[in-house]
Design a protein around this motif. Structure first.
Motif, short mmCIF file in Angstrom:
data_model
loop_
_atom_site.label_atom_id
_atom_site.label_comp_id
_atom_site.label_asym_id
_atom_site.label_seq_id
_atom_site.Cartn_x
_atom_site.Cartn_y
_atom_site.Cartn_z
N ASP A 126 0.85 -1.19 0.00
CA ASP A 126 0.00 0.00 0.00
C ASP A 126 0.89 1.25 0.00
O ASP A 126 1.76 1.40 0.87
N ALA A 127 0.67 2.11 -0.98
CA ALA A 127 1.48 3.31 -1.11
C ALA A 127 0.59 4.55 -1.18
O ALA A 127 -0.55 4.49 -1.66
N PHE A 128 1.14 5.67 -0.71
CA PHE A 128 0.41 6.94 -0.69
C PHE A 128 1.29 8.00 -1.35
O PHE A 128 2.41 8.25 -0.90
N GLN A 129 0.76 8.58 -2.42
CA GLN A 129 1.50 9.56 -3.20
C GLN A 129 0.95 10.96 -2.93
O GLN A 129 -0.23 11.24 -3.18
N TYR A 130 1.80 11.84 -2.42
CA TYR A 130 1.39 13.19 -2.04
C TYR A 130 1.87 14.20 -3.09
O TYR A 130 3.07 14.22 -3.43
N TRP A 139 -2.69 4.35 -3.32
CA TRP A 139 -2.53 3.14 -4.11
C TRP A 139 -2.76 1.94 -3.19
O TRP A 139 -1.83 1.24 -2.79
N THR A 140 -4.02 1.71 -2.88
CA THR A 140 -4.39 0.67 -1.91
C THR A 140 -5.50 -0.25 -2.41
O THR A 140 -5.97 -1.11 -1.66
N GLY A 141 -5.92 -0.06 -3.66
CA GLY A 141 -7.03 -0.85 -4.19
C GLY A 141 -6.60 -2.21 -4.71
O GLY A 141 -5.41 -2.52 -4.82
N GLU A 143 -6.44 -5.34 -7.56
CA GLU A 143 -6.08 -5.37 -8.98
C GLU A 143 -7.31 -5.09 -9.84
O GLU A 143 -8.39 -5.65 -9.62
N GLY A 144 -7.17 -4.22 -10.81
CA GLY A 144 -8.27 -3.85 -11.67
C GLY A 144 -8.94 -2.55 -11.27
O GLY A 144 -9.74 -2.01 -12.03
N SER A 145 -8.64 -2.05 -10.08
CA SER A 145 -9.22 -0.78 -9.64
C SER A 145 -8.44 0.38 -10.24
O SER A 145 -7.41 0.20 -10.89
N GLU A 146 -8.93 1.61 -10.02
CA GLU A 146 -8.27 2.78 -10.59
C GLU A 146 -6.92 3.05 -9.93
O GLU A 146 -6.02 3.60 -10.57
N SER A 147 -6.78 2.69 -8.68
CA SER A 147 -5.50 2.91 -7.99
C SER A 147 -5.11 1.65 -7.21
O SER A 147 -5.21 1.60 -5.98
N PRO A 148 -4.68 0.61 -7.94
CA PRO A 148 -4.37 -0.67 -7.29
C PRO A 148 -3.03 -0.64 -6.56
O PRO A 148 -2.12 0.12 -6.93
N HIS A 149 -2.95 -1.44 -5.49
CA HIS A 149 -1.64 -1.58 -4.85
C HIS A 149 -0.82 -2.62 -5.61
O HIS A 149 -1.35 -3.50 -6.28
#
Length: 232
Positions: A126-130, A139-141, A143-149
């Motif tokens: 899980d990543a968080f981009q500021y 980026w915690t969703g 696979e297949g989501s808009e912001s997958p981890h």
């Protein structure tokens, strides 16, 4: 047909926009390798692309359960901080830009070493981009989501296990010494053989020269004898 040609610039622009959007949409935060072995000390790389026209100034990565973050590689213009849980293990790592950060059209990579779980598992990063404007992309969703981890599969078939050679340095040195001696002995033997061949060759040449000289002397003697006999 004329209508098609008139609409061609519009169609081209739409296609270009679609390709551009697809390229941006696929530019996710990723952690590689995607597969590693249980219990391995793996060097991971997190790649952060910039998806906006403004800079990314901070990135936080959560360490998956069962994974132990051991070391990280320092990067110029980025300050690294970590947080630990109650047991003293690192639970997250954050990279803060001390310079401009990741500008539009750029990406940044950070390397770190982690100890994998001892058993097979699928670990999620899980990543968080500021961004500079305060916007955060999580980026915690799945696979297949808009912001997958990003995912790493911990499996025994990720690669061949590291084999220990059992090589002993002293034994290796002795082997090297023996091998050197063998080579030296062989070289000496070759040199002696070459010397012997050279001596033999010189002997043959000397004998040939002696015989030739003797033949020349005999020829001269015969010629002198012939001249004396002719005068008589």
């Amino acid at each position: 047909m004329k209508n098609i040609f008139k609409r061609l610039p519009v169609i081209t622009a739409a296609a270009a926009g679609l390709l551009l959007f697809s390229g941006i949409a696929s530019a996710h935060v990723t952690v590689k390798p995607a597969a590693s072995q249980p219990g391995a000390w793996e060097t991971y790389t997190i790649k952060i692309p910039s998806e906006k026209e403004i800079a990314t100034t901070k990135v936080t990565l959560k360490v998956p359960e069962g994974v132990e973050l051991m070391q990280y590689q320092p990067v110029p213009d980025w300050k690294v901080t970590t947080e630990k849980d109650g047991s003293g293990k690192i639970s997250s790592i954050t990279w803060n830009a001390t310079g401009e950060g990741i500008l539009a059209g750029q990406f940044q990579q950070f390397n770190f070493v982690a100890h994998n779980p001892d058993k097979e598992a699928d670990v999620a990063w899980d990543a968080f981009q500021y961004y500079k404007d305060g916007n955060i992309v999580e980026w915690t969703g799945d696979e297949g989501s808009e912001s997958p981890h990003s995912m790493t599969k911990i499996t025994t078939i990720a690669g061949q296990p590291v084999e220990t050679s059992g090589h002993d340095h002293n034994a290796g040195a002795a082997d090297h010494k023996d091998h050197t001696q063998q080579q030296t002995g062989t070289s000496s033997s070759d040199a002696a053989q070459a010397g012997s061949e050279s001596s033999s060759s010189n002997g043959v040449q000397t004998a040939t020269l002696v015989v030739s000289c003797a033949a020349l002397v005999l020829s001269i003697i015969s010629l002198i004898a012939a001249l004396i006999k002719k005068k008589r």
